[in-house]
Design a protein around this motif. Structure first.
Motif, PDB file in Angstrom:
ATOM      1  N   ASP A 278     -10.308  18.157 -54.417  1.00 32.29           N
ATOM      2  CA  ASP A 278      -9.798  19.533 -54.432  1.00 32.29           C
ATOM      3  C   ASP A 278      -9.270  19.935 -55.802  1.00 32.29           C
ATOM      4  O   ASP A 278      -9.230  21.126 -56.133  1.00 32.29           O
ATOM      5  CB  ASP A 278      -8.704  19.702 -53.377  1.00 32.29           C
ATOM      6  N   PHE A 279      -8.844  18.946 -56.588  1.00 37.61           N
ATOM      7  CA  PHE A 279      -8.393  19.230 -57.947  1.00 37.61           C
ATOM      8  C   PHE A 279      -9.581  19.371 -58.892  1.00 37.61           C
ATOM      9  O   PHE A 279      -9.593  20.224 -59.779  1.00 37.61           O
ATOM     10  CB  PHE A 279      -7.471  18.113 -58.457  1.00 37.61           C
ATOM     11  N   ASP A 280     -10.586  18.500 -58.720  1.00 39.23           N
ATOM     12  CA  ASP A 280     -11.717  18.458 -59.654  1.00 39.23           C
ATOM     13  C   ASP A 280     -12.486  19.764 -59.718  1.00 39.23           C
ATOM     14  O   ASP A 280     -13.086  20.090 -60.747  1.00 39.23           O
ATOM     15  CB  ASP A 280     -12.675  17.324 -59.271  1.00 39.23           C
ATOM     16  N   ARG A 281     -12.485  20.522 -58.645  1.00 39.18           N
ATOM     17  CA  ARG A 281     -13.253  21.769 -58.635  1.00 39.18           C
ATOM     18  C   ARG A 281     -12.668  22.804 -59.602  1.00 39.18           C
ATOM     19  O   ARG A 281     -13.343  23.766 -59.972  1.00 39.18           O
ATOM     20  CB  ARG A 281     -13.314  22.338 -57.221  1.00 39.18           C
ATOM     21  N   HIS A 282     -11.419  22.597 -60.030  1.00 39.47           N
ATOM     22  CA  HIS A 282     -10.761  23.537 -60.937  1.00 39.47           C
ATOM     23  C   HIS A 282     -10.810  23.073 -62.396  1.00 39.47           C
ATOM     24  O   HIS A 282     -10.258  23.744 -63.275  1.00 39.47           O
ATOM     25  CB  HIS A 282      -9.301  23.727 -60.533  1.00 39.47           C
ATOM     26  N   VAL A 283     -11.447  21.937 -62.640  1.00 37.16           N
ATOM     27  CA  VAL A 283     -11.556  21.393 -63.995  1.00 37.16           C
ATOM     28  C   VAL A 283     -13.020  21.425 -64.401  1.00 37.16           C
ATOM     29  O   VAL A 283     -13.875  20.866 -63.708  1.00 37.16           O
ATOM     30  CB  VAL A 283     -11.019  19.947 -64.064  1.00 37.16           C
ATOM     31  N   LYS A 284     -13.323  22.106 -65.486  1.00 37.66           N
ATOM     32  CA  LYS A 284     -14.711  22.306 -65.890  1.00 37.66           C
ATOM     33  C   LYS A 284     -15.462  20.989 -66.022  1.00 37.66           C
ATOM     34  O   LYS A 284     -16.617  20.881 -65.596  1.00 37.66           O
ATOM     35  CB  LYS A 284     -14.739  23.069 -67.224  1.00 37.66           C
ATOM     36  N   ARG A 285     -14.835  19.965 -66.594  1.00 33.34           N
ATOM     37  CA  ARG A 285     -15.509  18.698 -66.839  1.00 33.34           C
ATOM     38  C   ARG A 285     -15.871  17.967 -65.552  1.00 33.34           C
ATOM     39  O   ARG A 285     -16.811  17.166 -65.528  1.00 33.34           O
ATOM     40  CB  ARG A 285     -14.602  17.815 -67.719  1.00 33.34           C
ATOM     41  N   THR A 286     -15.140  18.225 -64.470  1.00 35.31           N
ATOM     42  CA  THR A 286     -15.344  17.453 -63.240  1.00 35.31           C
ATOM     43  C   THR A 286     -15.866  18.282 -62.064  1.00 35.31           C
ATOM     44  O   THR A 286     -16.080  17.745 -60.982  1.00 35.31           O
ATOM     45  CB  THR A 286     -14.015  16.798 -62.812  1.00 35.31           C
ATOM     46  N   ALA A 287     -16.070  19.575 -62.277  1.00 37.06           N
ATOM     47  CA  ALA A 287     -16.423  20.467 -61.164  1.00 37.06           C
ATOM     48  C   ALA A 287     -17.749  20.118 -60.504  1.00 37.06           C
ATOM     49  O   ALA A 287     -17.957  20.418 -59.323  1.00 37.06           O
ATOM     50  CB  ALA A 287     -16.465  21.908 -61.654  1.00 37.06           C
TER      51      ALA A 287
ATOM     52  N   ASP B 100      -6.090   6.073 -71.747  1.00 43.25           N
ATOM     53  CA  ASP B 100      -6.152   7.068 -70.680  1.00 43.25           C
ATOM     54  C   ASP B 100      -5.275   8.278 -70.991  1.00 43.25           C
ATOM     55  O   ASP B 100      -5.501   9.358 -70.440  1.00 43.25           O
ATOM     56  CB  ASP B 100      -5.769   6.461 -69.328  1.00 43.25           C
ATOM     57  N   THR B 101      -4.297   8.116 -71.858  1.00 44.20           N
ATOM     58  CA  THR B 101      -3.563   9.286 -72.342  1.00 44.20           C
ATOM     59  C   THR B 101      -4.479  10.127 -73.228  1.00 44.20           C
ATOM     60  O   THR B 101      -4.455  11.364 -73.169  1.00 44.20           O
ATOM     61  CB  THR B 101      -2.297   8.864 -73.113  1.00 44.20           C
ATOM     62  N   GLU B 102      -5.300   9.458 -74.034  1.00 43.80           N
ATOM     63  CA  GLU B 102      -6.300  10.194 -74.811  1.00 43.80           C
ATOM     64  C   GLU B 102      -7.204  11.004 -73.878  1.00 43.80           C
ATOM     65  O   GLU B 102      -7.532  12.165 -74.151  1.00 43.80           O
ATOM     66  CB  GLU B 102      -7.151   9.223 -75.636  1.00 43.80           C
ATOM     67  N   TYR B 103      -7.610  10.369 -72.788  1.00 43.40           N
ATOM     68  CA  TYR B 103      -8.463  11.048 -71.797  1.00 43.40           C
ATOM     69  C   TYR B 103      -7.724  12.226 -71.165  1.00 43.40           C
ATOM     70  O   TYR B 103      -8.288  13.313 -70.995  1.00 43.40           O
ATOM     71  CB  TYR B 103      -8.847  10.030 -70.735  1.00 43.40           C
ATOM     72  N   ALA B 104      -6.461  12.018 -70.846  1.00 45.67           N
ATOM     73  CA  ALA B 104      -5.665  13.089 -70.231  1.00 45.67           C
ATOM     74  C   ALA B 104      -5.442  14.241 -71.193  1.00 45.67           C
ATOM     75  O   ALA B 104      -5.276  15.398 -70.764  1.00 45.67           O
ATOM     76  CB  ALA B 104      -4.322  12.530 -69.768  1.00 45.67           C
ATOM     77  N   MET B 105      -5.434  13.966 -72.488  1.00 44.72           N
ATOM     78  CA  MET B 105      -5.271  15.027 -73.482  1.00 44.72           C
ATOM     79  C   MET B 105      -6.456  15.993 -73.463  1.00 44.72           C
ATOM     80  O   MET B 105      -6.317  17.162 -73.818  1.00 44.72           O
ATOM     81  CB  MET B 105      -5.088  14.423 -74.878  1.00 44.72           C
ATOM     82  N   VAL B 106      -7.620  15.496 -73.040  1.00 45.88           N
ATOM     83  CA  VAL B 106      -8.807  16.344 -72.956  1.00 45.88           C
ATOM     84  C   VAL B 106      -8.609  17.444 -71.912  1.00 45.88           C
ATOM     85  O   VAL B 106      -8.977  18.600 -72.125  1.00 45.88           O
ATOM     86  CB  VAL B 106     -10.055  15.502 -72.601  1.00 45.88           C
ATOM     87  N   ASP B 107      -8.013  17.064 -70.776  1.00 42.73           N
ATOM     88  CA  ASP B 107      -7.883  17.995 -69.636  1.00 42.73           C
ATOM     89  C   ASP B 107      -6.483  18.588 -69.491  1.00 42.73           C
ATOM     90  O   ASP B 107      -6.170  19.166 -68.449  1.00 42.73           O
ATOM     91  CB  ASP B 107      -8.241  17.265 -68.336  1.00 42.73           C
ATOM     92  N   ARG B 108      -5.645  18.466 -70.498  1.00 41.22           N
ATOM     93  CA  ARG B 108      -4.245  18.863 -70.350  1.00 41.22           C
ATOM     94  C   ARG B 108      -4.083  20.318 -69.881  1.00 41.22           C
ATOM     95  O   ARG B 108      -3.305  20.591 -68.965  1.00 41.22           O
ATOM     96  CB  ARG B 108      -3.488  18.650 -71.657  1.00 41.22           C
ATOM     97  N   ASP B 109      -4.824  21.236 -70.471  1.00 42.90           N
ATOM     98  CA  ASP B 109      -4.677  22.649 -70.097  1.00 42.90           C
ATOM     99  C   ASP B 109      -5.045  22.880 -68.638  1.00 42.90           C
ATOM    100  O   ASP B 109      -4.335  23.592 -67.906  1.00 42.90           O
ATOM    101  CB  ASP B 109      -5.548  23.519 -70.996  1.00 42.90           C
ATOM    102  N   ASP B 110      -6.150  22.266 -68.194  1.00 41.95           N
ATOM    103  CA  ASP B 110      -6.566  22.416 -66.793  1.00 41.95           C
ATOM    104  C   ASP B 110      -5.567  21.766 -65.854  1.00 41.95           C
ATOM    105  O   ASP B 110      -5.255  22.306 -64.787  1.00 41.95           O
ATOM    106  CB  ASP B 110      -7.955  21.801 -66.583  1.00 41.95           C
ATOM    107  N   ASP B 111      -5.072  20.583 -66.233  1.00 38.97           N
ATOM    108  CA  ASP B 111      -4.128  19.860 -65.375  1.00 38.97           C
ATOM    109  C   ASP B 111      -2.818  20.626 -65.212  1.00 38.97           C
ATOM    110  O   ASP B 111      -2.195  20.603 -64.137  1.00 38.97           O
ATOM    111  CB  ASP B 111      -3.855  18.460 -65.944  1.00 38.97           C
ATOM    112  N   LEU B 112      -2.387  21.303 -66.257  1.00 37.66           N
ATOM    113  CA  LEU B 112      -1.171  22.115 -66.164  1.00 37.66           C
ATOM    114  C   LEU B 112      -1.349  23.254 -65.164  1.00 37.66           C
ATOM    115  O   LEU B 112      -0.436  23.574 -64.400  1.00 37.66           O
ATOM    116  CB  LEU B 112      -0.817  22.678 -67.544  1.00 37.66           C
ATOM    117  N   LYS B 113      -2.527  23.851 -65.146  1.00 40.34           N
ATOM    118  CA  LYS B 113      -2.793  24.970 -64.246  1.00 40.34           C
ATOM    119  C   LYS B 113      -2.796  24.543 -62.785  1.00 40.34           C
ATOM    120  O   LYS B 113      -2.340  25.289 -61.906  1.00 40.34           O
ATOM    121  CB  LYS B 113      -4.135  25.606 -64.597  1.00 40.34           C
ATOM    122  N   ILE B 114      -3.320  23.338 -62.507  1.00 38.51           N
ATOM    123  CA  ILE B 114      -3.461  22.916 -61.108  1.00 38.51           C
ATOM    124  C   ILE B 114      -2.311  22.035 -60.627  1.00 38.51           C
ATOM    125  O   ILE B 114      -2.291  21.604 -59.479  1.00 38.51           O
ATOM    126  CB  ILE B 114      -4.806  22.191 -60.886  1.00 38.51           C
ATOM    127  N   GLY B 115      -1.361  21.748 -61.510  1.00 37.92           N
ATOM    128  CA  GLY B 115      -0.189  20.972 -61.101  1.00 37.92           C
ATOM    129  C   GLY B 115      -0.382  19.479 -61.087  1.00 37.92           C
ATOM    130  O   GLY B 115       0.412  18.752 -60.474  1.00 37.92           O
TER     131      GLY B 115
END
Length: 303
Positions: free
Chosen positions: A85-94, A196-211
């Protein structure tokens, strides 16, 4: 999903050719992205070599290579089910197979169970202690995706899940887990926190939006400094343990190459661009590969 039930937004709608189930399953377990299991493999094999004082034998080598690939693949199935349900809101994982509806939750869980059972079958060919260690390894692997809802540093939980290969390697060789394995385990957690923090930096903006909670969000403007500190902690702990077992110029060379790569990672992530952070993550397995090579060359292939 049956063709008659496809929605207009489905990737299979609009006349697009359907992909085979095998292709979808391989995509689900990230078969075309081996970097995901290589970051697991090199530290595990490094611990295996240190535990054995050299080449551990073909049987254990095959068990830990196969087990690493199988459990990482099973973990992808569990992760994608939990995050659908989270991945659908992230362009890289949709467009991941579960999120896009091309693979059902039931199929993914069944595939994950089969892969985990195959890994268990490999563990059963070794020492009983390995099987006992595999139980918490599986439990933490299942827990990890859900920690992203409430824990500010879920990458630490991922590090624990990924690190279990180290005590299992010692258990397979020695039948017990000494203090050295604990230090290597902690070092592996630091390594996972770094890449994995490097990986999380890629999606930070999307992750902030979806909580979604990640280390990149929690660390904020200290993210780059923290990644460097985590990498250095990994290298320091592994150097301290490996030097006791394999003191040689080869080990120093391997550590030097790894340290140079850490400096390169800094140049990639310092501007916090998505592209730079993703390249850093995707190439991070070469750091632990360099350390592994130093250990192998220091101890020798024949033990």
């Amino acid at each position: 999903m049956k063709p008659s039930t496809l929605s207009p937004s489905s990737p299979l709608a609009g006349g697009a050719p359907a992909r085979s189930k095998l292709s979808l399953y391989l995509d689900l377990i990230r078969w075309n992205r081996p970097a995901g299991w290589l970051v697991l493999l090199w530290p595990t094999l490094g611990a295996l070599w240190l535990a054995a004082g050299g080449f551990p034998g073909w049987h254990l080598l095959a068990v830990f290579v196969g087990g690493t690939i199988l459990m990482r693949s099973a973990g992808c199935c569990i992760n994608d089910v939990a995050d659908r349900d989270f991945d659908r809101h992230v362009k890289r994982t949709a467009q991941r197979p579960i999120t896009s509806g091309q693979v059902s939750v039931r199929e993914a869980l069944l595939l994950g169970a089969v892969l985990a059972l195959a890994a268990l079958g490999l563990a059963l060919t070794t020492h009983r202690a390995v099987v006992l260690w595999s139980v918490p390894a599986v439990l933490v692997t299942i827990l990890y995706p859900f920690t992203k809802r409430f824990f500010s540093m879920p990458q630490a939980v991922l590090g624990i899940a990924f690190g279990f290969g180290i005590p299992m390697a010692y258990a397979a060789v020695q039948g017990s887990v000494p203090l050295d394995a604990l230090w290597l385990f902690i070092g592996k957690i630091a390594l996972v926190l770094a890449y994995d923090t490097e990986y999380a930096m890629v999606d930070r903006d999307d992750d902030l939006k979806i909580g979604m909670k990640t280390s990149a969000i929690t660390l904020g403007r200290f993210d780059v400094a923290a990644v460097m500190a985590f990498f250095l902690a990994y290298l320091a702990l592994w150097a301290a343990v490996a030097w006791q077992r394999a003191p040689s110029p080869w080990l120093l060379a391997g550590l030097g190459v790894a340290l140079a790569q850490v400096a390169w990672h800094f140049s990639l992530i310092r501007q916090r661009t998505r592209e730079g952070c993703f390249v850093a993550f995707s190439k991070s397995h070469w750091i632990s590969f360099a350390v592994f090579c130093g250990i192998v060359l220091g101890l020798g292939w024949g033990g």
